[in-house]
Design an enzyme around this catalytic site. Structure first.
Site: not given
Length: 295
Positions: A199, A245
């Protein structure tokens, strides 16, 4: 000696009436009165192609195609290339996941695989010299849902970004974004944190897509909404690496800006230098963090 002037023969200045007819350079058995408007060689109708001016032989048409300058994308890539890196990255992630399932004996508890103990991003382990975890952690996933979500996002976003940047630049973007996500984890989380997943790199592609649209002067629209929703999920749901992230998002945007805003006349050296510089800054930050953790 001199001869008295006489009448000019009717064939003066041109081929004699009894001269052999011209033949096609590619088919010597075929007589022809046609010539290529580019090279001037005789050619039969089968060997001529219509051009903007006159007709050209097939050899000149092929040469023109080889020497014609092709357009490039805003990053300097050849347009129309089929994405290759994106499906290869997906295949690697799926293969690693399958291996963890086999070695753990469980689909949902695949984190019990020994590979997680060796590859997952653990800041303390990196500080002990296990550098590979900065990259390998991005190829591990906790369960099928985690894998499915990341691979779907990689497939949807990655194809468009790869077409715009080209294969080599896209691979550099992905890996440096992954490094940026890992660096943020190193700087902002505890030494015992256990982080895995693609991610961070996928958020790097989101940042890349936003920069690409900005460079093309296309409104962010749905892309901005997707990024906003994913950021909200990052902060609201437990168990998600906020640092990873955000680190991937910022790094991906920075790398892409370096790629698409490089001056055309010095595009490649500027791109290589800028991307390498970003990677070096990230590695220096990791080294400094390692020093503080071991001190």
């Amino acid at each position: 000696m001199s001869h008295p002037a006489g009448p000019t023969p009717p064939w003066s200045g041109g081929p004699r009436p009894d001269a052999a007819p011209a033949v096609c350079v590619r088919h010597p058995e075929r007589a022809t009165g046609l010539t290529c408007s580019r090279c001037g060689r005789p050619a039969c109708p089968d060997c001529l192609r219509e051009a903007s001016v006159g007709h050209q032989c097939v050899d000149c048409v092929a040469e023109g195609r080889r020497t014609a300058r092709r357009g490039v994308t805003i990053a300097g890539a050849r347009p129309g290339e089929r994405p290759v890196v994106t499906p290869v990255l997906i295949a690697l992630n799926v293969a690693v996941f399958a291996w963890t399932v086999v070695t753990s004996g469980s689909l949902s508890r695949n984190a019990l695989s020994p590979l997680f103990a060796e590859w997952a991003l653990v800041p303390g382990a990196v500080a002990d010299g296990e550098w590979w975890r900065l990259i390998t952690g991005g190829f591990l996933h906790f369960g099928p849902i985690h894998l499915l979500f990341n691979m779907w996002a990689l497939w949807v976003i990655g194809r468009d970004v790869e077409r715009a940047l080209g294969r080599g630049r896209f691979l550099a973007l992905y890996l440096v974004s992954l490094l940026g996500a890992s660096t943020a984890v190193m700087l902002l989380t505890t030494p015992g944190a256990n982080v895995a997943g693609a991610s961070g790199a996928v958020f790097g592609l989101m940042g890349a897509l936003a920069v690409l649209l900005r460079r093309l002067r296309v409104p962010l629209g749905q892309v901005g909404g997707v990024i906003a929703v994913n950021l909200a999920i990052t902060f609201l749901l437990p168990g998600i690496s906020v640092a990873g992230h955000l680190g991937g998002l910022v790094t991906g945007a920075a790398v892409t800006a370096a790629l698409v805003y490089a001056p055309a006349e010095r595009r490649v050296p500027v791109q290589v230098g800028a991307v390498a510089g970003i990677a070096i800054v990230l590695l220096v930050a990791v080294v400094l963090r390692m020093s503080s953790m071991s001190g």
